[in-house]
Design an enzyme around this catalytic site. Structure first.
Site, short mmCIF file in Angstrom:
data_model
loop_
_atom_site.label_atom_id
_atom_site.label_comp_id
_atom_site.label_asym_id
_atom_site.label_seq_id
_atom_site.Cartn_x
_atom_site.Cartn_y
_atom_site.Cartn_z
N GLY A 145 0.48 -0.73 -0.08
CA GLY A 145 -0.13 -0.05 0.54
C GLY A 145 0.94 1.39 0.10
O GLY A 145 1.42 1.30 0.66
N ARG A 195 1.24 -4.98 -5.01
CA ARG A 195 1.34 -6.35 -4.55
C ARG A 195 1.83 -7.20 -5.33
O ARG A 195 1.45 -7.67 -5.90
CB ARG A 195 1.07 -6.42 -3.49
CG ARG A 195 0.04 -4.91 -2.43
CD ARG A 195 -1.35 -5.80 -1.07
NE ARG A 195 -1.29 -4.76 0.08
CZ ARG A 195 -2.21 -3.87 -0.07
NH1 ARG A 195 -3.53 -3.59 -1.45
NH2 ARG A 195 -1.98 -2.69 0.84
N ASP A 200 5.18 -5.11 5.82
CA ASP A 200 5.78 -6.43 6.43
C ASP A 200 6.38 -7.05 5.14
O ASP A 200 7.18 -8.30 4.53
CB ASP A 200 5.19 -7.07 7.31
CG ASP A 200 4.20 -7.36 7.23
OD1 ASP A 200 3.59 -6.57 6.23
OD2 ASP A 200 2.66 -8.88 7.31
N THR A 255 4.37 2.58 6.28
CA THR A 255 2.64 2.45 5.84
C THR A 255 2.03 3.07 6.42
O THR A 255 2.36 3.10 7.78
CB THR A 255 3.07 0.65 6.50
OG1 THR A 255 1.26 0.04 7.08
CG2 THR A 255 4.14 -0.17 7.76
N ASP A 274 -0.39 1.74 8.62
CA ASP A 274 -0.70 0.95 9.67
C ASP A 274 0.50 1.17 10.81
O ASP A 274 -0.30 0.91 11.84
CB ASP A 274 -1.18 -0.24 9.28
CG ASP A 274 -1.56 0.09 7.43
OD1 ASP A 274 -2.20 -0.01 8.34
OD2 ASP A 274 -1.36 -1.80 7.07
N ASP A 327 2.44 -0.46 11.69
CA ASP A 327 2.05 -1.76 12.01
C ASP A 327 3.80 -2.57 11.98
O ASP A 327 3.48 -3.48 12.22
CB ASP A 327 1.54 -3.28 11.90
CG ASP A 327 1.39 -3.23 10.63
OD1 ASP A 327 1.72 -2.47 9.51
OD2 ASP A 327 0.59 -3.84 9.98
N ARG A 366 -5.33 -1.57 8.81
CA ARG A 366 -5.29 -3.47 8.46
C ARG A 366 -5.43 -4.51 9.57
O ARG A 366 -7.01 -4.10 10.10
CB ARG A 366 -4.15 -4.06 8.32
CG ARG A 366 -4.22 -5.80 7.03
CD ARG A 366 -2.75 -5.74 6.42
NE ARG A 366 -1.83 -5.25 7.45
CZ ARG A 366 -0.02 -5.92 6.69
NH1 ARG A 366 -0.43 -6.77 6.32
NH2 ARG A 366 0.07 -5.67 7.43
O1 F6P Z 1 -1.65 -1.55 4.22
C1 F6P Z 1 -2.43 -0.13 3.77
C2 F6P Z 1 -3.62 0.18 3.57
O2 F6P Z 1 -4.26 0.58 3.48
C3 F6P Z 1 -4.37 -0.58 5.37
O3 F6P Z 1 -4.54 -0.02 5.79
C4 F6P Z 1 -5.77 -1.54 4.25
O4 F6P Z 1 -6.50 -2.36 4.66
C5 F6P Z 1 -5.19 -2.03 3.19
O5 F6P Z 1 -3.54 -1.47 3.01
C6 F6P Z 1 -5.67 -2.28 1.86
O6 F6P Z 1 -5.73 -2.26 0.97
P1 F6P Z 1 -6.41 -1.34 -0.87
O7 F6P Z 1 -6.42 -0.66 -1.03
O8 F6P Z 1 -5.23 -2.96 -1.80
O9 F6P Z 1 -7.43 -1.33 -0.39
#
Ligand code: F6P
Length: 322
Positions: free
Chosen positions: A11, A72, A103, A126, A128, A130, A172
């Site tokens: 992300g 990803r 991660d 990130t 998050d 995390d 997340r």
């Molecule tokens: O990891 C970053 C994040 O924004 C999370 O907070 C969320 O769960 C996820 O990515 C959303 O992913 P996507 O942009 O693929 O919908």
């Protein structure tokens, strides 16, 4: 070391551009050739490379997202993908790699370090937050400020209509965003994956709040909370209290926009430190910041070790919602 690559993966996070800029400009004095790799590890496998120089990273420090784009990459989870990536990096003469992400990015990077002789330094990017080994990841500060801005606006309408609001934030499977936004926004309660959610208790708190004369009940719900999502929480509360309510999912609004000063500064410091580390022969580490000091953590620990939430904040939320 003559040539290094830089990529952003997973992300996107506000501040990634500032980090790439720092890497490119800090590579000038050790005379490094810097190659930008588009769309994360997918760009390695597809040889999607662009040569970068100090001018090609001009006017990006204030932009959200990542100008190198991100992805990803499923192929990087296979042995074949890792082998192919090592071969391509060697063919291209890319001796060092800086990977900015979370991660998933570090798992890919660690696999590459293990498989070949490319040197890699990870940088935490990130929203998050995390990742173990850094107090803050690039993008987190911007995300909580965007979410806070939204929460403040919602409070205006919540108070005017005297309605409870359930606001879902990203993160997340962790509650870092929810906790900070809840504290800064004066939420009545926060629901996060790290603590068990008790709907009966939540209803009692909300009921008492209205009895105390509170005009609004703002409940921040982390997307990964164990109660099964913000709509389920709201529905369960409605079944017990029969109170009209509103739900707001902040979603990707939290991830976009111009990075805060804190994120730009962190990104610049970590970008600079990552180049230094590579030039000095380090590999297999993430560069982070702990208590204001640059700190290196083995890539594997960044996802294997548990990053604790601030337990003082967890206590405070109840006290401050009095
Ligand atoms: O990891 C970053 C994040 O924004 C999370 O907070 C969320 O769960 C996820 O990515 C959303 O992913 P996507 O942009 O693929 O919908």
């Amino acid at each position: 070391m003559k040539k290094i690559g830089v990529l952003t993966s997973g992300g996107d996070a506000p501040g990634m551009n500032a980090c790439i800029r720092a890497i490119v400009r800090c590579g000038v004095s050790p005379k490094l050739d810097i190659v930008g790799i588009r769309r994360g590890f997918c760009g390695v496998l597809e040889k999607d490379f662009v040569n970068l120089n100090p001018r090609s990273v001009a006017n990006i420090i204030h932009r959200g997202g990542t100008f190198l784009e991100t992805a990803r990459c499923e192929e990087m989870k296979t042995q074949g993908g890792i082998k192919k990536a090592v071969e391509i990096l060697q063919q291209e003469g890319i001796e060092g790699l800086i990977t900015i992400g979370g991660d998933g990015t570090f798992r890919g990077a660690a696999a590459l370090v293990e498989a070949g002789n490319v040197k890699i330094i990870g940088v935490p990017g990130t929203i998050d937050n995390d990742v173990y080994g850094t107090d803050y990841a690039i993008g987190f500060d911007t995300a909580i400020n965007k979410a806070l801005d939204a929460l403040d606006r919602i409070r205006d309408t919540a108070e005017s209509l005297q309605l409870p609001f359930f606001i879902e934030v990203m993160g997340r499977n962790r509650g870092f965003i929810a906790l900070d936004v809840g504290i800064a926004g004066g939420a009545e309660d926060i629901l996060i994956p790290e603590t068990e959610t008790n709907i009966e208790e939540l209803c009692l708190t909300m009921k008492r709040n209205f009895e105390k004369g509170k005009k609004s009940n703002i409940i921040v719900v982390a997307e990964g909370d164990d109660a099964g999502g913000v709509f389920k929480v709201a529905q369960q509360v409605w079944e017990r209290l029969k109170l009209e309510y509103r739900v707001c999912i902040l979603g990707h609004v939290q991830r976009g926009g111009s990075p805060t000063a804190r994120d730009r500064i962190l990104a610049s410091k970590l970008g600079a430190a990552s180049v230094d580390a590579l030039v000095n022969g380090m590999s297999g580490y993430m560069v982070g910041e702990l208590k204001g000091e640059i700190a290196f953590t083995p890539l594997k620990e960044t996802w294997e070790k548990w990053k604790e939430l601030d337990s003082n904040l967890l206590q405070l939320i109840k006290v401050l919602a009095a």
